[in-house]
Design a protein around this motif. Structure first.
Motif, PDB file in Angstrom:
ATOM      1  N   ASP A 101       0.824  -1.216   0.000  1.00 55.35           N
ATOM      2  CA  ASP A 101       0.000   0.000   0.000  1.00 55.35           C
ATOM      3  C   ASP A 101       0.856   1.262   0.000  1.00 55.35           C
ATOM      4  OD1 ASP A 101      -2.234  -1.557   0.008  1.00 55.35           O
ATOM      5  OD2 ASP A 101      -2.502  -1.500   2.192  1.00 55.35           O
ATOM      6  N   LEU A 102       1.998   1.185   0.677  1.00 54.11           N
ATOM      7  CA  LEU A 102       2.865   2.362   0.729  1.00 54.11           C
ATOM      8  C   LEU A 102       3.616   2.588  -0.577  1.00 54.11           C
ATOM      9  CD1 LEU A 102       4.387   2.041   4.325  1.00 54.11           C
ATOM     10  CD2 LEU A 102       2.702   3.704   3.536  1.00 54.11           C
ATOM     11  N   THR A 103       4.085   1.522  -1.204  1.00 58.79           N
ATOM     12  CA  THR A 103       4.945   1.659  -2.388  1.00 58.79           C
ATOM     13  C   THR A 103       4.181   1.656  -3.702  1.00 58.79           C
ATOM     14  OG1 THR A 103       5.249  -0.755  -2.423  1.00 58.79           O
ATOM     15  CG2 THR A 103       6.882   0.559  -1.212  1.00 58.79           C
ATOM     16  N   TRP A 104       2.932   1.215  -3.705  1.00 55.47           N
ATOM     17  CA  TRP A 104       2.205   1.105  -4.964  1.00 55.47           C
ATOM     18  C   TRP A 104       2.075   2.448  -5.701  1.00 55.47           C
ATOM     19  CZ3 TRP A 104       0.982  -1.858  -8.719  1.00 55.47           C
ATOM     20  CH2 TRP A 104      -0.037  -1.517  -9.596  1.00 55.47           C
ATOM     21  N   PRO A 105       1.734   3.559  -5.061  1.00 55.77           N
ATOM     22  CA  PRO A 105       1.646   4.825  -5.825  1.00 55.77           C
ATOM     23  C   PRO A 105       2.965   5.221  -6.480  1.00 55.77           C
ATOM     24  CG  PRO A 105       0.557   5.022  -3.685  1.00 55.77           C
ATOM     25  CD  PRO A 105       1.316   3.742  -3.656  1.00 55.77           C
ATOM     26  N   TYR A 106       4.068   4.981  -5.761  1.00 48.50           N
ATOM     27  CA  TYR A 106       5.367   5.356  -6.337  1.00 48.50           C
ATOM     28  C   TYR A 106       5.760   4.430  -7.488  1.00 48.50           C
ATOM     29  CZ  TYR A 106       5.480   7.881  -1.922  1.00 48.50           C
ATOM     30  OH  TYR A 106       5.167   8.695  -0.875  1.00 48.50           O
ATOM     31  N   LEU A 107       5.459   3.150  -7.334  1.00 46.83           N
ATOM     32  CA  LEU A 107       5.741   2.217  -8.426  1.00 46.83           C
ATOM     33  C   LEU A 107       4.913   2.554  -9.669  1.00 46.83           C
ATOM     34  CD1 LEU A 107       5.950  -1.176  -6.492  1.00 46.83           C
ATOM     35  CD2 LEU A 107       7.829   0.196  -7.393  1.00 46.83           C
ATOM     36  N   LEU A 108       3.677   2.972  -9.452  1.00 46.22           N
ATOM     37  CA  LEU A 108       2.832   3.350 -10.588  1.00 46.22           C
ATOM     38  C   LEU A 108       3.398   4.589 -11.295  1.00 46.22           C
ATOM     39  CD1 LEU A 108       0.253   2.854 -12.197  1.00 46.22           C
ATOM     40  CD2 LEU A 108      -0.975   4.289 -10.543  1.00 46.22           C
ATOM     41  N   GLN A 109       3.849   5.568 -10.524  1.00 46.36           N
ATOM     42  CA  GLN A 109       4.460   6.749 -11.135  1.00 46.36           C
ATOM     43  C   GLN A 109       5.721   6.397 -11.907  1.00 46.36           C
ATOM     44  OE1 GLN A 109       5.112   9.688  -8.122  1.00 46.36           O
ATOM     45  NE2 GLN A 109       2.952  10.244  -7.954  1.00 46.36           N
ATOM     46  N   LEU A 110       6.538   5.509 -11.327  1.00 42.79           N
ATOM     47  CA  LEU A 110       7.761   5.091 -12.008  1.00 42.79           C
ATOM     48  C   LEU A 110       7.451   4.365 -13.308  1.00 42.79           C
ATOM     49  CD1 LEU A 110      10.835   4.810 -12.007  1.00 42.79           C
ATOM     50  CD2 LEU A 110      10.572   2.717 -10.639  1.00 42.79           C
ATOM     51  N   ALA A 111       6.442   3.484 -13.279  1.00 42.76           N
ATOM     52  CA  ALA A 111       6.071   2.760 -14.498  1.00 42.76           C
ATOM     53  C   ALA A 111       5.569   3.710 -15.581  1.00 42.76           C
ATOM     54  CB  ALA A 111       5.005   1.714 -14.167  1.00 42.76           C
ATOM     55  N   SER A 163       9.128  15.422 -19.623  1.00 43.25           N
ATOM     56  CA  SER A 163       7.807  14.840 -19.318  1.00 43.25           C
ATOM     57  C   SER A 163       7.931  13.670 -18.355  1.00 43.25           C
ATOM     58  CB  SER A 163       7.125  14.395 -20.613  1.00 43.25           C
ATOM     59  OG  SER A 163       6.957  15.491 -21.500  1.00 43.25           O
ATOM     60  N   SER A 164       8.951  12.844 -18.521  1.00 47.74           N
ATOM     61  CA  SER A 164       9.163  11.716 -17.610  1.00 47.74           C
ATOM     62  C   SER A 164       9.484  12.200 -16.201  1.00 47.74           C
ATOM     63  CB  SER A 164      10.286  10.826 -18.138  1.00 47.74           C
ATOM     64  OG  SER A 164       9.978  10.335 -19.430  1.00 47.74           O
ATOM     65  N   LEU A 165      10.331  13.201 -16.092  1.00 46.28           N
ATOM     66  CA  LEU A 165      10.655  13.742 -14.772  1.00 46.28           C
ATOM     67  C   LEU A 165       9.440  14.375 -14.109  1.00 46.28           C
ATOM     68  CD1 LEU A 165      14.133  15.372 -15.510  1.00 46.28           C
ATOM     69  CD2 LEU A 165      13.680  13.191 -14.377  1.00 46.28           C
ATOM     70  N   HIS A 166       8.603  15.036 -14.897  1.00 46.46           N
ATOM     71  CA  HIS A 166       7.377  15.617 -14.344  1.00 46.46           C
ATOM     72  C   HIS A 166       6.436  14.530 -13.823  1.00 46.46           C
ATOM     73  CE1 HIS A 166       4.164  18.511 -13.782  1.00 46.46           C
ATOM     74  NE2 HIS A 166       3.358  17.720 -14.474  1.00 46.46           N
ATOM     75  N   GLN A 167       6.388  13.408 -14.504  1.00 47.12           N
ATOM     76  CA  GLN A 167       5.547  12.308 -14.048  1.00 47.12           C
ATOM     77  C   GLN A 167       6.058  11.739 -12.734  1.00 47.12           C
ATOM     78  OE1 GLN A 167       2.678  11.215 -15.274  1.00 47.12           O
ATOM     79  NE2 GLN A 167       2.546   9.742 -13.594  1.00 47.12           N
ATOM     80  N   LEU A 168       7.359  11.794 -12.504  1.00 47.96           N
ATOM     81  CA  LEU A 168       7.925  11.321 -11.240  1.00 47.96           C
ATOM     82  C   LEU A 168       7.734  12.301 -10.108  1.00 47.96           C
ATOM     83  CD1 LEU A 168      11.292   9.733 -12.431  1.00 47.96           C
ATOM     84  CD2 LEU A 168       9.262   8.540 -11.599  1.00 47.96           C
ATOM     85  N   GLY A 169       7.195  13.464 -10.401  1.00 45.05           N
ATOM     86  CA  GLY A 169       6.974  14.454  -9.365  1.00 45.05           C
ATOM     87  C   GLY A 169       8.100  15.457  -9.214  1.00 45.05           C
ATOM     88  N   ILE A 170       9.069  15.433 -10.116  1.00 44.89           N
ATOM     89  CA  ILE A 170      10.188  16.369 -10.063  1.00 44.89           C
ATOM     90  C   ILE A 170       9.777  17.667 -10.738  1.00 44.89           C
ATOM     91  CG2 ILE A 170      12.599  16.743 -10.752  1.00 44.89           C
ATOM     92  CD1 ILE A 170      12.960  13.733 -10.708  1.00 44.89           C
TER      93      ILE A 170
END
Length: 368
Positions: A101-111, A163-170
């Motif tokens: 539950d903790l890592t799923w949002p970050y993994l989705l952003q990375l994917a 665009s990829s960096l923006h998707q990661l939240g940078i």
């Protein structure tokens, strides 16, 4: 209670929910002495509190995260916090569903970021292929087509990476500012190279010369064009030296192309003595020009008096040849003129100086 308001004991559900309940209802930090958080700060802290504060009420690590405080501030820096951190990590390992539950949002952003990068890269390569194919159909030079294709691919990949960096939240705004500053610094430090690059584009588009042409650039660079690149042009001199000329220097000077025209005229100035037979000398020169099969019949060779210099009579001999035969025919004509004039007794002028010495008149005393 002496005017004091009795605090209502926390229920079992409130204790079990821990900081998660407190983060939603009020101040998530037990050790905070500044009172409840403002409404705007509570709103910003709720998502992070729901994710990271779902632990027991004594988890100081989660409380510090929810307050936005660094790990080194407050009780977290003490040694008493280390067992709690270790315990929390152990709980996450024992209960994988919480870790998911903790890592799923970050993994989705990375994917999603990786998908944007690879798909964007494939689309950029496809776009460059379309542009190069269109340039080939328009008969644009391959060097210019490759250069423009590389520039287009670089610009497209810059957009894809941002665009990829923006998707990661940078925050890509600062990255774009850094890239703009770097581009400005590079442009200022490479002014001459960029001017040569622009000159190379002009040479490739307008084509004042092609590979294999004999050219003269300015007043001192002469040779055969070997290769035209986007920044410089490579020449081969007549003594087999390789000369690299920046394109900016080429466009800034006069370009003489000896190969563009299919024919060239040989201009020879032959000087004879004033005592020589003029008509016979003209006839001999015409015979020499007409006897060479490499001399073109049209325009026909001509011989005429060019100038009356102080020491000689100058004759102009003009004959047209193919550009490839120019140097060889000119050398053969000079040799034939020298041998024929010697055989026919036509004198060539020579530099000479006449010195006259005058004897001073003898004195009367000396004669006596």
């Amino acid at each position: 209670m002496n005017g004091a308001t009795a605090r209502k004991p926390a229920s079992a559900s409130a204790v079990s929910s821990g900081w998660k309940l407190q983060a939603v209802s009020g101040n998530p930090c037990r050790h905070s002495t500044s009172g409840p958080l403002p409404a705007s700060r509570q709103a910003r802290s709720r998502p992070l509190a729901r994710i990271q504060c779902g632990v027991n009420a004594g988890d100081i690590m989660s409380a510090s995260i929810c307050c936005g405080r660094p790990y080194t501030s407050g009780p977290l820096a003490s040694r008493k916090a280390r067992p709690m951190i270790k315990q929390r990590l152990t709980e996450l390992v024992q209960e994988p569903e919480k870790l998911v539950d903790l890592t799923w949002p970050y993994l989705l952003q990375l994917a999603l970021a990786l998908a944007i990068f690879f798909i964007g890269k494939r689309l950029a390569a496809w776009l460059v292929q379309l542009v190069r194919a269109a340039m080939r159909r328009a008969h644009v030079d391959d060097t210019l087509g490759d250069f423009l294709g590389n520039v287009l691919f670089g610009l497209a990949m810059t957009v894809v990476v941002l665009s990829s960096l923006h998707q990661l939240g940078i925050d890509t705004t600062s990255a774009a500012a850094v890239l703009g500053g770097a581009a400005l610094a590079i442009g200022l430090s490479l002014q001459q190279q960029l001017s040569s690059l622009a000159a190379g584009v002009i040479l490739i588009i307008f084509r004042p010369f092609n590979k294999g042409d004999v050219v003269e650039i300015g007043a001192g660079i002469k040779g055969v064009i070997e290769e035209i690149k986007i920044v410089h042009t490579r020449l081969r001199s007549f003594d087999n030296r390789e000369v690299m000329v920046p394109n900016a220097s080429i466009t800034a000077n006069t370009i003489t192309n000896y190969t563009t025209r299919g024919t060239r005229r040989i201009d020879l100035v032959i000087s004879i003595s004033y005592g020589a037979d003029l008509l016979r000398a003209k006839r001999v020169l015409l015979e020499i020009a007409g006897a060479d099969p490499r001399v073109l019949k049209a325009p026909a060779p001509t011989v005429a008096v060019k100038d009356l210099s102080p020491n000689a009579l100058d004759l102009s001999m003009l004959s047209w040849v193919k550009t490839a035969d120019y140097d060889a025919v000119r050398a053969d004509q000079l040799e034939a003129i020298k041998l024929r004039f010697e055989r026919d007794g036509i004198p060539l002028p020579s530099s000479s100086m006449e010195v006259t010495l005058k004897q001073p008149p003898a004195s009367s005393g000396a004669s006596a």
